[in-house]
Motif scaffolding. Structure first.
Motif, PDB file in Angstrom:
ATOM      1  N   THR A   3       0.821  -1.221   0.000  1.00 24.81           N
ATOM      2  CA  THR A   3       0.000   0.000   0.000  1.00 24.81           C
ATOM      3  C   THR A   3       0.847   1.260   0.000  1.00 24.81           C
ATOM      4  OG1 THR A   3      -0.099  -0.031   2.420  1.00 24.81           O
ATOM      5  CG2 THR A   3      -1.882  -1.154   1.202  1.00 24.81           C
ATOM      6  N   ARG A   4       2.168   1.127  -0.008  1.00 25.34           N
ATOM      7  CA  ARG A   4       3.039   2.293  -0.054  1.00 25.34           C
ATOM      8  C   ARG A   4       4.362   1.902  -0.701  1.00 25.34           C
ATOM      9  NH1 ARG A   4       5.303   4.414   5.436  1.00 25.34           N
ATOM     10  NH2 ARG A   4       7.024   4.908   4.026  1.00 25.34           N
ATOM     11  N   THR A   5       5.114   2.896  -1.137  1.00 25.28           N
ATOM     12  CA  THR A   5       6.404   2.635  -1.756  1.00 25.28           C
ATOM     13  C   THR A   5       7.351   2.023  -0.740  1.00 25.28           C
ATOM     14  OG1 THR A   5       6.094   4.515  -3.244  1.00 25.28           O
ATOM     15  CG2 THR A   5       8.341   3.710  -2.959  1.00 25.28           C
ATOM     16  N   ILE A   6       8.031   0.953  -1.138  1.00 28.27           N
ATOM     17  CA  ILE A   6       8.957   0.306  -0.226  1.00 28.27           C
ATOM     18  C   ILE A   6      10.279   1.065  -0.191  1.00 28.27           C
ATOM     19  CG2 ILE A   6       7.919  -1.949  -0.624  1.00 28.27           C
ATOM     20  CD1 ILE A   6      10.339  -2.636  -2.376  1.00 28.27           C
ATOM     21  N   GLY A   7      11.002   0.915   0.913  1.00 22.58           N
ATOM     22  CA  GLY A   7      12.330   1.493   1.008  1.00 22.58           C
ATOM     23  C   GLY A   7      13.356   0.582   0.350  1.00 22.58           C
ATOM     24  N   LEU A   8      14.505   1.148   0.014  1.00 20.78           N
ATOM     25  CA  LEU A   8      15.571   0.379  -0.629  1.00 20.78           C
ATOM     26  C   LEU A   8      16.806   0.367   0.264  1.00 20.78           C
ATOM     27  CD1 LEU A   8      15.428   1.710  -4.328  1.00 20.78           C
ATOM     28  CD2 LEU A   8      14.488  -0.425  -3.447  1.00 20.78           C
ATOM     29  N   ASN A   9      17.091  -0.798   0.861  1.00 19.19           N
ATOM     30  CA  ASN A   9      18.376  -0.928   1.542  1.00 19.19           C
ATOM     31  C   ASN A   9      19.438  -1.251   0.493  1.00 19.19           C
ATOM     32  OD1 ASN A   9      18.122  -3.684   0.941  1.00 19.19           O
ATOM     33  ND2 ASN A   9      17.291  -4.177   2.970  1.00 19.19           N
ATOM     34  N   GLU A  10      20.675  -1.346   0.901  1.00 18.43           N
ATOM     35  CA  GLU A  10      21.764  -1.546  -0.053  1.00 18.43           C
ATOM     36  C   GLU A  10      21.601  -2.843  -0.845  1.00 18.43           C
ATOM     37  OE1 GLU A  10      24.299   0.324  -1.146  1.00 18.43           O
ATOM     38  OE2 GLU A  10      23.392   1.958  -0.006  1.00 18.43           O
ATOM     39  N   GLN A  11      21.158  -3.892  -0.154  1.00 23.58           N
ATOM     40  CA  GLN A  11      20.997  -5.180  -0.823  1.00 23.58           C
ATOM     41  C   GLN A  11      19.938  -5.102  -1.912  1.00 23.58           C
ATOM     42  OE1 GLN A  11      19.352  -8.410   1.553  1.00 23.58           O
ATOM     43  NE2 GLN A  11      20.689  -9.881   0.515  1.00 23.58           N
ATOM     44  N   LEU A  12      18.793  -4.475  -1.589  1.00 22.98           N
ATOM     45  CA  LEU A  12      17.705  -4.379  -2.562  1.00 22.98           C
ATOM     46  C   LEU A  12      18.058  -3.423  -3.692  1.00 22.98           C
ATOM     47  CD1 LEU A  12      14.920  -5.306  -3.379  1.00 22.98           C
ATOM     48  CD2 LEU A  12      13.936  -3.560  -1.875  1.00 22.98           C
ATOM     49  N   TYR A  13      18.753  -2.337  -3.366  1.00 19.18           N
ATOM     50  CA  TYR A  13      19.172  -1.392  -4.401  1.00 19.18           C
ATOM     51  C   TYR A  13      20.144  -2.066  -5.375  1.00 19.18           C
ATOM     52  CZ  TYR A  13      21.211   2.732  -6.629  1.00 19.18           C
ATOM     53  OH  TYR A  13      21.653   3.648  -7.550  1.00 19.18           O
ATOM     54  N   SER A  14      21.065  -2.834  -4.857  1.00 19.76           N
ATOM     55  CA  SER A  14      22.000  -3.566  -5.721  1.00 19.76           C
ATOM     56  C   SER A  14      21.262  -4.549  -6.613  1.00 19.76           C
ATOM     57  CB  SER A  14      23.038  -4.300  -4.869  1.00 19.76           C
ATOM     58  OG  SER A  14      23.858  -3.390  -4.173  1.00 19.76           O
ATOM     59  N   TYR A  15      20.245  -5.200  -6.049  1.00 22.05           N
ATOM     60  CA  TYR A  15      19.442  -6.123  -6.851  1.00 22.05           C
ATOM     61  C   TYR A  15      18.705  -5.373  -7.964  1.00 22.05           C
ATOM     62  CZ  TYR A  15      15.802  -9.371  -8.242  1.00 22.05           C
ATOM     63  OH  TYR A  15      14.970 -10.169  -8.987  1.00 22.05           O
ATOM     64  N   LEU A  16      18.126  -4.237  -7.621  1.00 20.47           N
ATOM     65  CA  LEU A  16      17.424  -3.418  -8.612  1.00 20.47           C
ATOM     66  C   LEU A  16      18.343  -3.116  -9.797  1.00 20.47           C
ATOM     67  CD1 LEU A  16      15.243  -0.280  -7.920  1.00 20.47           C
ATOM     68  CD2 LEU A  16      17.121  -0.139  -9.549  1.00 20.47           C
ATOM     69  N   LEU A  17      19.560  -2.672  -9.498  1.00 16.89           N
ATOM     70  CA  LEU A  17      20.500  -2.351 -10.575  1.00 16.89           C
ATOM     71  C   LEU A  17      20.881  -3.596 -11.367  1.00 16.89           C
ATOM     72  CD1 LEU A  17      22.920   0.185  -8.813  1.00 16.89           C
ATOM     73  CD2 LEU A  17      20.921   0.691 -10.238  1.00 16.89           C
ATOM     74  N   SER A  18      21.039  -4.701 -10.670  1.00 13.88           N
ATOM     75  CA  SER A  18      21.520  -5.915 -11.337  1.00 13.88           C
ATOM     76  C   SER A  18      20.518  -6.468 -12.342  1.00 13.88           C
ATOM     77  CB  SER A  18      21.863  -6.991 -10.295  1.00 13.88           C
ATOM     78  OG  SER A  18      20.683  -7.552  -9.722  1.00 13.88           O
TER      79      SER A  18
END
Length: 221
Positions: A3-18
């Motif tokens: 129901t809201r935008t999730i936050g991005l920790n370093e692990q998830l941000y790295s996954y997003l880029l990958s």
């Protein structure tokens, strides 16, 4: 679902880029060089650059405007997405910073697409309006000194055609806009513009939590 935008920790941000980043090698090199610059935090994120390339292609942009060039990552991103006859009018005041940009524009073969104007951006924008260029631009990106954001926005809105798009960077300002104890001039200027945009019926609006916050304003008429 969420129901809201999730936050991005370093692990998830790295996954997003990958799984999503398609960054041309020349942009990667420019980003890495700029990261070591004393003002390297002024550079946009790679996923934001990619998003802007997508936006430019989606709206079929050919004539674009950039307010704030720095070392040229955003202008190079947009230039690579423009057709062969596309054009960016790029506004900045720093010969030092834009000298880096020029090198990469040249190497990428897009230097002929970019018209760099080294002068205060308000002066350049007023000159464009004075020479009859209102309603002729397809896309504008604003990423410069925050105290003049409202002036940049108002002029960009005149220069953009109906159906054109303005992208405004740093509208979340590292979260400081939500902290009432922070009252410096730049933070207040962004807050004022954010509130103004919320109620501006001249545009269709979306504020995205990408990079440091990116507002998209589609000119309605």
């Amino acid at each position: 679902m969420s129901t809201r935008t999730i936050g991005l920790n370093e692990q998830l941000y790295s996954y997003l880029l990958s799984v999503s980043l398609r960054e041309p090698e020349i942009l990667q090199r420019l980003r890495q060089e700029t990261a070591s610059h004393p003002s390297g935090n002024m550079q946009i994120s790679p996923e934001q650059g990619q998003f802007m390339r997508l936006l430019v292609q989606l709206i079929g942009a050919k004539k674009t405007l950039e307010v704030g060039v720095f070392t040229g990552y955003s202008s190079l991103s947009v230039a690579l997405a423009l057709p062969a006859d596309g054009k960016i009018i790029a506004c900045d005041v720093s010969e030092e910073y834009t000298a880096i940009a020029r090198l990469y524009w040249q190497e990428a073969g897009v230097v002929d697409k970019i018209d760099l104007r080294l002068a205060p951006a308000l002066v350049t924008l007023d000159q464009l309006l004075a020479t009859g260029q209102a309603n002729t631009f397809d896309f504008a990106f604003i990423d410069a000194d925050k105290v003049n954001y409202d002036g940049y926005y108002e002029r960009a809105l005149q220069l953009i055609r109906p159906g054109g798009l303005i992208a405004i960077d740093n509208v979340l300002w590292s979260g400081t806009v939500a902290n009432p104890e922070i009252q410096d001039e730049s933070t207040q200027a962004i807050r004022i513009l954010n509130q103004k945009l919320r109620d501006d019926e001249r545009v269709t609006l979306s504020l995205l939590p990408i990079g440091d916050g990116l507002t998209l304003a589609l000119k309605r008429y």
